[in-house]
Design an enzyme around this catalytic site. Structure first.
Site, mmCIF file in Angstrom:
data_model
loop_
_atom_site.group_PDB
_atom_site.id
_atom_site.type_symbol
_atom_site.label_atom_id
_atom_site.label_comp_id
_atom_site.label_asym_id
_atom_site.label_seq_id
_atom_site.Cartn_x
_atom_site.Cartn_y
_atom_site.Cartn_z
ATOM 1 N N CYS A 58 -34.001 10.475 62.414
ATOM 2 C CA CYS A 58 -34.893 11.631 62.560
ATOM 3 C C CYS A 58 -35.332 12.172 61.206
ATOM 4 O O CYS A 58 -34.504 12.605 60.403
ATOM 5 C CB CYS A 58 -34.192 12.724 63.350
ATOM 6 S SG CYS A 58 -35.115 14.267 63.459
ATOM 7 N N CYS A 348 -49.878 34.630 43.116
ATOM 8 C CA CYS A 348 -49.715 36.051 42.802
ATOM 9 C C CYS A 348 -48.230 36.327 42.577
ATOM 10 O O CYS A 348 -47.449 36.388 43.533
ATOM 11 C CB CYS A 348 -50.272 36.895 43.946
ATOM 12 S SG CYS A 348 -50.266 38.663 43.623
#
Length: 375
Positions: A58, A348
């Site tokens: 997985c 930012c």
């Protein structure tokens, strides 16, 4: 009259809830869009980086162990080993394409070696299972190392023999070493699944049998220390953060935000680089800084992609993309899609999360390699 008011209130709440859901759905896409922009537009910054491709069952479970390591820029889930072009998850999991679920890792070889990645890989799988991995069975979940060049092939085969010689495993190692061909990125909902759906991910992982096997097989050796420790590794986090000011601690450790304009670097015009206030790892350069008009120091891109991680920051007002440092795990700020061309990104940042080092002070320090950028 009261009944009419009650009905109106129900209708209003329903509309508000629907609007909130739509807004959350819309803004949640920003995380994927930002990462897509970073990957497609900042390829020039990946010069000198290398790739490794591993299949270990997985792919949800194979991303986290690599992405947490210094020097790893990203781990992408996808499909490889088959011949069908652009396979879908349904086709691969349905055993229709001969592909395997895999992760492709982009890494900085100056910070982490391919041999380190191999050691991490072995600590995620059962290499003696020739029918799948843990709860996932069949060809799509077979383990394999896909080498990109001759050096990787030799390293992979040597590492496999090393694992066999340890006698750690109950059975012969059947993990294959194969030549890399084509990698197809999996659908977006699979990328960083452990971050997007932590509850579902943990439920799946806890019930897959993976961690029980790894704990029993590796014991205290399960966590691997890379051979090239970063000079910016934070060995004693408590001691490091104890020296921070109140605003530095609030921002970096409590995910706070400093006041706009009332911060140290929002209008800084000097040349130099910005480093993490806790670890000192390089983050941004004044060459990429611009006045965004927001009151916080803003940049078009990171100085070192390997030192940056991204998290989905979901709140009442939508989903933002949080930016954190790799070594110190400091909250730095957020990245938005309203920046200037050519990338369109605005990093930012909080001044309180960073320390500025002037360009003329870089020579003779651990940051000397950046000095030439300002000549």
């Amino acid at each position: 009259m009261n009944k009419r008011r009650w009905i109106l209130s129900i209708v209003t709440l329903t509309l508000l809830a629907g609007g909130w859901f739509l807004y959350q759905t819309f803004t949640a896409n920003e995380y994927e869009e930002v990462l897509a922009t970073e990957q497609s537009e900042l390829q020039g910054d990946l010069e000198g980086m290398e790739q490794a491709t591993f299949a270990g069952g997985c792919f949800w479970c194979m991303e986290p162990p690599f992405e947490s390591k210094p020097g790893v820029i990203r781990a992408v889930s996808g499909y490889t080993g088959g011949e069908t072009e652009n396979p879908t998850y349904e086709e691969v999991s349905g055993k229709e394409t001969e592909h395997q679920e895999a992760v492709q890792i982009t890494y900085d070889p100056d910070q982490i070696s391919y041999e380190d990645l191999l050691q991490i890989f072995w600590r995620q799988i059962n290499p003696t299972d020739d029918e799948g991995q843990f709860v996932d069975r069949g060809e799509p979940y077979l383990s394999a190392i896909f080498y990109h060049d001759e050096a990787q092939r030799q390293a992979a085969e040597s590492s496999l023999m090393e694992m066999e010689d340890t006698g750690r495993f109950d059975g012969d190692i059947v993990t294959s070493v194969e030549e890399y061909d084509t990698f197809y990125k999996a659908e977006e909902y699979h990328q960083d699944y452990y971050k997007k759906n932590p509850g579902r991910y943990e439920h799946y992982r806890d019930n897959s049998g993976r961690d029980d096997y790894l704990k029993q097989t590796w014991g205290e050796d399960r966590e691997y220390e890379i051979s090239k420790p970063s000079p910016f590794a934070v060995e004693d986090k408590a001691s490091a953060v104890s020296e921070l000011s109140s605003i530095q601690y609030e921002v970096t450790q409590e995910d706070g935000t400093e006041p706009a304009y009332d911060n140290k670097y929002h209008d800084n015009e000097r040349k130099g680089i910005y480093v993490d206030i806790v670890s000192g790892e390089p983050l941004f350069s004044s060459r990429d800084q611009y006045d965004s008009g927001t009151g916080w120091p803003s940049f078009t891109k990171p100085l070192e992609l390997a030192n940056i991680t991204y998290e989905e920051d979901t709140g009442v007002f939508g989903t933002n993309v949080e930016v954190r440092s790799k070594q110190a795990d400091s909250h730095l700020g957020h990245v938005f899609q309203d920046g200037p061309e050519p990338h369109g990104l605005r990093y930012c940042m909080n001044s309180a999360a960073m320390k500025f080092i002037p360009a003329d002070e870089l020579p003779g320090t651990e940051y000397e390699e950046y000095a030439d950028d300002f000549k």
